[in-house]
Design an enzyme around this catalytic site. Structure first.
Site, PDB file in Angstrom:
ATOM      1  N   CYS A   1     161.857 -71.453 108.711  1.00  4.49           N
ATOM      2  CA  CYS A   1     160.803 -72.324 109.217  1.00  4.49           C
ATOM      3  C   CYS A   1     161.019 -73.809 108.924  1.00  4.49           C
ATOM      4  O   CYS A   1     161.798 -74.455 109.605  1.00  4.49           O
ATOM      5  CB  CYS A   1     159.456 -71.844 108.704  1.00  4.49           C
ATOM      6  SG  CYS A   1     158.064 -72.637 109.548  1.00  4.49           S
TER       7      CYS A   1
ATOM      8  N   GLU B   1     159.488 -65.008 109.303  1.00  5.27           N
ATOM      9  CA  GLU B   1     159.236 -65.349 107.899  1.00  5.27           C
ATOM     10  C   GLU B   1     158.112 -64.452 107.381  1.00  5.27           C
ATOM     11  O   GLU B   1     157.138 -64.177 108.089  1.00  5.27           O
ATOM     12  CB  GLU B   1     158.796 -66.817 107.850  1.00  5.27           C
ATOM     13  CG  GLU B   1     158.324 -67.324 106.531  1.00  5.27           C
ATOM     14  CD  GLU B   1     157.904 -68.791 106.593  1.00  5.27           C
ATOM     15  OE1 GLU B   1     157.826 -69.418 105.522  1.00  5.27           O
ATOM     16  OE2 GLU B   1     157.650 -69.323 107.689  1.00  5.27           O
TER      17      GLU B   1
ATOM     18  N   LYS C   1     164.033 -70.056 100.827  1.00  4.95           N
ATOM     19  CA  LYS C   1     163.534 -71.267 101.479  1.00  4.95           C
ATOM     20  C   LYS C   1     163.526 -72.453 100.522  1.00  4.95           C
ATOM     21  O   LYS C   1     162.967 -72.375  99.429  1.00  4.95           O
ATOM     22  CB  LYS C   1     162.129 -71.003 102.026  1.00  4.95           C
ATOM     23  CG  LYS C   1     161.556 -72.105 102.877  1.00  4.95           C
ATOM     24  CD  LYS C   1     160.235 -71.639 103.462  1.00  4.95           C
ATOM     25  CE  LYS C   1     159.613 -72.645 104.380  1.00  4.95           C
ATOM     26  NZ  LYS C   1     158.348 -72.122 104.938  1.00  4.95           N
TER      27      LYS C   1
END
Length: 186
Positions: A169, A47, A124
């Site tokens: 994540c 990330e 995300k």
């Protein structure tokens, strides 16, 4: 029918706040070449791979904030990574801070096929942390300050002999991430 896809997890180590994109991309290229030597077909970088994890710092200057974001990918700094991946016929995936043409900011990951073409983009969805500085905290996690929740859902792509999806994540903690991709054939 089965396939073997050897995936290399490119652990880059810390990226310092003062390191340029060019220095970081050189490290990424080095890892890509190591992955090729080990027979990898796909290399996955972390990330926000192109910069330090800047959401740990509180910033108010819009110019400073924008300096962490990419307006286009590939760009001159990242082009060597795309070229090396294509030369070696390896797919790659990496995360970066995306600033869209209309001013939106996302924590984004892309999927690049072995020809060096972007075949997928994910933004995300589940942003952890806080939207504002909290003076009672020793450490800050300000993803909600610098990013908007992703607006693409959980898409999947037919590439590299299969169906591939991405998440970043904190997205891994939520069952709908896998359910939605699974319903699309991942």
């Amino acid at each position: 029918m089965s396939r073997i896809l050897r995936v290399g997890g490119a652990q880059m180590g810390p990226v310092q706040k003062t390191e340029s994109r060019q220095v970081v991309v050189r490290r990424m290229v080095d890892l890509l070449e190591q992955a090729k030597a080990n027979g990898c077909n796909l290399v996955v970088y972390p990330e926000l791979a192109l910069t330090t994890f800047f959401p740990r710092w509180y910033m108010t200057d819009p110019i400073e904030i924008d300096s962490w974001f990419e307006r286009e990918i590939p760009n001159p700094a990242t082009r060597p990574l795309f070229e090396t991946a294509a030369q070696n016929r390896i797919g790659i995936s990496f995360g970066y801070a995306e600033l869209t043409a209309d001013g939106h900011r996302f924590n984004t990951a892309i999927l690049v096929d072995p020809d060096g073409r972007i075949v997928g983009k994910y933004r995300k969805v589940h942003l952890p942390g806080h939207g504002e500085y909290d003076s009672t905290r020793t450490f800050q996690h300000l993803e909600k300050r610098y990013f908007e929740p992703g607006d693409l859902g959980f898409p999947v792509w037919r590439t590299m002999g299969g169906i591939v999806g991405m998440c970043i994540c904190n997205d891994r903690r939520w069952p709908e991430t896998y359910r939605v991709m699974g319903l699309q054939g991942v």
